[in-house]
Scaffold this motif. Structure first.
Motif, PDB file in Angstrom:
ATOM      1  N   ASP A   1      42.224  36.483  41.629  1.00 40.73           N
ATOM      2  CA  ASP A   1      43.154  36.712  42.748  1.00 40.73           C
ATOM      3  C   ASP A   1      43.978  37.977  42.520  1.00 40.73           C
ATOM      4  N   LYS A   2      44.463  38.154  41.298  1.00 41.97           N
ATOM      5  CA  LYS A   2      45.258  39.354  40.986  1.00 41.97           C
ATOM      6  C   LYS A   2      44.389  40.609  41.057  1.00 41.97           C
TER       7      LYS A   2
ATOM      8  N   ASP B   1      41.827  41.027  42.948  1.00 39.61           N
ATOM      9  CA  ASP B   1      41.602  41.245  44.390  1.00 39.61           C
ATOM     10  C   ASP B   1      42.787  41.995  45.001  1.00 39.61           C
ATOM     11  N   GLU B   2      43.997  41.542  44.666  1.00 39.33           N
ATOM     12  CA  GLU B   2      45.209  42.198  45.192  1.00 39.33           C
ATOM     13  C   GLU B   2      45.259  43.667  44.765  1.00 39.33           C
ATOM     14  N   ILE B   3      45.007  43.905  43.482  1.00 36.34           N
ATOM     15  CA  ILE B   3      45.110  45.273  42.949  1.00 36.34           C
ATOM     16  C   ILE B   3      44.020  46.167  43.537  1.00 36.34           C
TER      17      ILE B   3
ATOM     18  N   GLU C   1      51.117  42.168  35.561  1.00 34.03           N
ATOM     19  CA  GLU C   1      51.085  40.804  36.124  1.00 34.03           C
ATOM     20  C   GLU C   1      50.943  39.760  35.010  1.00 34.03           C
TER      21      GLU C   1
ATOM     22  N   GLN D   1      34.030  38.870  44.943  1.00 34.40           N
ATOM     23  CA  GLN D   1      34.783  40.135  44.962  1.00 34.40           C
ATOM     24  C   GLN D   1      33.844  41.336  45.057  1.00 34.40           C
TER      25      GLN D   1
ATOM     26  N   THR E   1      42.513  45.793  46.362  1.00 34.99           N
ATOM     27  CA  THR E   1      42.853  46.009  47.782  1.00 34.99           C
ATOM     28  C   THR E   1      43.889  47.115  47.899  1.00 34.99           C
ATOM     29  N   ASP E   2      44.905  47.087  47.044  1.00 33.17           N
ATOM     30  CA  ASP E   2      45.919  48.167  47.022  1.00 33.17           C
ATOM     31  C   ASP E   2      45.270  49.515  46.726  1.00 33.17           C
TER      32      ASP E   2
ATOM     33  N   HIS F   1      34.559  44.338  47.445  1.00 32.12           N
ATOM     34  CA  HIS F   1      35.051  45.616  46.907  1.00 32.12           C
ATOM     35  C   HIS F   1      33.883  46.455  46.385  1.00 32.12           C
TER      36      HIS F   1
END
Length: 431
Positions: A409-410, A412-414, A377, A331, A416-417, A335
């Motif tokens: 994974d969560k 990464d999603e956050i 989450e 990550q 990315t948002d 990021h």
């Protein structure tokens, strides 16, 4: 009191039960616990509950009477420690343990002054607030007998990852402090340090740092106190105690332990040498602790040691911790907000979030936003460090690879948002 704070004060969680690495609210919703280093072998572990229940039915009283549990537990603990740390005092909390360590150090050395690391936190008693820069900087300030050394942070400290010998450089800062104190007629009683500074931002001190400091401190007539309250009992995986990461030949003069000892039950301990304990006894004043070393606490302590061994939790912490660090480092490449993944050990890992790669400015608001989103989450994580920007992973040792993958994974999603939006909305907007 209004000074007693909750996690997630804008939208607190009401927890009614827990099992393993999961906690459940009053609606039955399951949260993954990445925070709780107290429920060391897992929330409500059946073996620990059974030991407490069985002993509770027989006897619970103070340690002025003979009882096998106290001796058995001391013997079992002694097997995990270097031979010279052979004398034990049992107490109820880490704060009590650190306060007693201070008294032992001062009585043995006949000196008063204490050296601590910047941003350190060693407990909430008055004596410990005095040696906790994390607290005293916001209160009445630094006492003349307290000396603050730089945090050995090779990511954002004064000597960084590109320094040829950061351990020596940081140890020399302590040497300078000792010399300056001696010029003023001050005498060092102890160097007091968390084996892995936690509140300071999940710091992993460079190898060899403790050896060099111990040399300087001993020459000054002081002792070395290792605070293992947050990170002892196999959390670091390959070693049972975090001070052992500095090398098997490194031995503190006093170590303090607490939080994970009782898996949620209040029990703590100070282990020291025979010489230091005898000097303490020479005062003629007895040491007594009403609840310390009671039969139920010792039964629980023994059960925790049994579970760590039976379930191979040290090896598990190493395996899962390595996997989690690998995922987090992936990550970091993806990021830019991830400035550093601490060279963590076992299940003691920090992720330093930054606003700027060059200046390494702490991304405090972004870190707060991230943990708030993770809570939505059903993942509970918290922050630490001087800039409150370090995500700290200290879950129960039963935390699994699947748990690690889910959290990353969560994240990464956050993240990315957040990059897509290119800014954080105020946290208050999220409920």
């Amino acid at each position: 009191s209004s000074s007693c704070k909750l996690f997630f004060p804008e939208d607190p969680v009401k927890i009614v039960r827990a099992k393993g690495q999961y906690i459940y609210d009053e609606h039955g919703r399951e949260y993954l616990d990445c925070i709780n280093n107290v429920s060391h072998v897992g929330h409500c572990h059946p073996d620990v509950i059974k030991a407490a229940h069985e002993q509770n039915q027989l006897l619970n009283t103070n340690s002025r009477y003979l009882h096998d549990n106290l001796v058995d537990y001391a013997k079992r603990l002694s097997k995990t420690l270097p031979e010279k740390l052979c004398t034990f005092y049992f107490l109820n909390s880490g704060s009590e343990a650190n306060d007693l360590a201070l008294r032992l150090a001062r009585q043995y050395t006949k000196h008063e002054d204490i050296i601590v690391l910047d941003h350190a936190y060693h407990g909430h008693l008055t004596s410990l607030i005095d040696i906790s820069p994390y607290k005293f900087r916001n209160l009445e300030g630094q006492k003349e007998w307290v000396h603050v050394a730089p945090l050995p942070d090779t990511y954002r400290g004064i000597y960084r990852e590109d320094h040829k010998d950061s351990a020596l450089a940081y140890a020399n800062e302590v040497k300078k402090i000792i010399e300056q104190a001696q010029k003023r007629g001050r005498k060092i009683a102890a160097f007091f340090v968390e084996s892995l500074p936690s509140v300071g931002g999940q710091i992993i001190p460079p190898a060899g740092y403790f050896h060099k400091i111990a040399e300087h401190v001993h020459q000054a007539g002081g002792v070395f106190v290792a605070d293992e309250i947050q990170i002892g009992f196999g959390r670091v995986g390959k070693c049972f105690w975090a001070f052992q990461l500095q090398g098997q030949d490194f031995v503190p003069d006093i170590i303090t332990m607490g939080k994970p000892m009782g898996n949620g039950h209040p029990i703590a301990c100070v282990a020291t040498t025979k010489e230091i304990a005898e000097a303490f006894a020479d005062t003629g004043v007895e040491y007594f602790n009403t609840f310390g070393g009671n039969p139920v606490s010792c039964a629980i302590g023994l059960a925790v040691l049994d579970v760590i061994k039976k379930e191979h939790l040290q090896a598990h912490a190493t395996q899962v911790g390595n996997f989690l660090m690998e995922l987090l480092n992936q990550q970091k490449i993806k990021h830019p907000i991830i400035g550093d993944v601490r060279r963590g050990v076992g299940l003691f890992i920090g992720v330093d979030l930054i606003k700027d790669q060059e200046k390494r400015t702490p991304a405090t608001e972004e870190a707060e936003y991230l943990i708030t989103r993770l809570k939505r989450e059903y993942i509970l994580l918290s922050t630490d460090g001087p800039g409150r920007n370090v995500l700290k992973f200290k879950p129960p040792l039963c935390f699994t690879m699947d748990n690690a993958k889910l959290v990353v994974d969560k994240m990464d999603e956050i993240l990315t948002d957040m990059e897509r939006e290119n800014t954080c909305e105020p946290i208050g907007k999220h409920h």
